[in-house]
Design an enzyme around this catalytic site. Structure first.
Site, PDB file in Angstrom:
ATOM      1  CG  ASP A  80      -0.161  -0.291   2.652  1.00  0.00           C
ATOM      2  OD1 ASP A  80       1.143  -0.108   2.820  1.00  0.00           O
ATOM      3  OD2 ASP A  80      -0.682  -0.643   3.377  1.00  0.00           O
ATOM      4  CG  ASN A 128      -9.221  -1.190  12.363  1.00  0.00           C
ATOM      5  OD1 ASN A 128      -7.642  -1.739  11.914  1.00  0.00           O
ATOM      6  ND2 ASN A 128      -9.496  -0.045  11.734  1.00  0.00           N
ATOM      7  CG  HIS A 139      -6.272  -1.801   8.963  1.00  0.00           C
ATOM      8  ND1 HIS A 139      -5.853  -0.826  10.012  1.00  0.00           N
ATOM      9  CD2 HIS A 139      -4.696  -2.057   8.291  1.00  0.00           C
ATOM     10  CE1 HIS A 139      -4.810  -0.057   9.502  1.00  0.00           C
ATOM     11  NE2 HIS A 139      -4.354  -0.633   9.097  1.00  0.00           N
ATOM     12  CD  GLU A 146      -9.251   1.104   7.982  1.00  0.00           C
ATOM     13  OE1 GLU A 146      -8.858   0.554   8.345  1.00  0.00           O
ATOM     14  OE2 GLU A 146      -8.564   2.454   8.044  1.00  0.00           O
TER      15      GLU A 146
END
Ligand code: GLP
Length: 235
Positions: free
Chosen positions: A65, A131, A133, A138
């Site tokens: 990414d 979280n 991801h 996400e």
């Protein structure tokens, strides 16, 4: 879960040594294409590779990414991170990172996905967000997603703000391999250190696939290794 193997290590240093041995073996077995990750988790790993005799000159790499709008000269870009921590120390045959400065980000993602499809990643490294991801996929991202432009959540922006001197400079948009892109790697190795990652790993251990926690997509992959220093994460 049979497809997910958990390796408990005592420290990040031990993890780096386990990973070094694994990569050496994969290189001996003919690894050609490596999927690379960024984030603080990867720093001791890349340091140990940089200090080693490992030869990546025949290897092509693909990063997961990149932030939209940040170029390779910006110290907050993942291109800068990779150059600083690995590529300036170890030559690779070719290295690919999505171009956050591309004029047409959607077209850049499509091109990146096409390159990935041709290359076929042998071993993909992953970290995990607090979280759950993976890369910048996400919560809510479909498991069928390919490389795409994404909006970062407040949770991710909050965690990543520590790296930016000026909080308002954090890009809220990023380019990321999709979940299907990641799952198409032949083997996956995920690293997670520290209590802040416990919640995310627990979602995987539960064994229930849900887009609420992208890490659980790994349950659909045949060959996943999790290396963690957390006690009680055994699957
Ligand atoms: C970012 C990256 C992820 C990485 C995560 C964890 O969100 N896009 O690929 O896994 O950070 O970072 P850290 O290793 O610093 O905890």
């Amino acid at each position: 879960m049979q497809n997910v193997r958990y390796v408990k290590v005592g420290s990040k240093e031990e993890a780096a040594s386990v990973v070094l041995d694994r990569v050496r073996k994969e290189l001996d077995d003919g690894l050609n294409v490596l999927g690379l990750a960024t984030g603080s988790t990867m720093i001791p790993i890349y340091k140990s590779w940089s200090d080693s005799d490992l030869d990546f000159s025949g290897v092509t790499s693909f990063n997961l990414d990149e932030y939209a709008g940040l170029g390779k000269d910006n110290p907050n870009s993942y291109a800068w991170f990779m150059n600083h921590h690995l590529f300036s120390h170890k030559p690779f045959k070719e290295t690919y990172i999505p171009d956050g400065t591309a004029e047409d980000l959607t077209a850049e993602c499509e091109e990146y996905e096409a390159l990935l499809r041709d290359a076929e990643i042998d071993l993909q490294f992953l970290g995990v967000g607090e979280n759950g991801h993976i890369a910048f996929n996400e919560p809510g991202t479909p498991f069928s997603s390919t490389t795409h432009v994404t909006q970062l959540t407040d949770s991710t922006l909050g965690v990543n703000s520590q790296y930016f001197e000026d909080e308002s400079a954090i890009p809220k948009t990023a380019l990321t391999m999709g979940i299907a892109s990641i799952l198409s790697a032949k083997k996956i190795l995920l690293l997670a250190f520290g209590e802040k990652k416990r919640f995310a790993l627990e979602q995987l251990v539960k064994g229930e696939r849900t887009t609420e926690f992208p890490i659980t997509a790994l349950l659909d992959h045949p060959d996943v290794t999790i290396i963690t220093d957390l006690d009680g994460i055994t699957g």
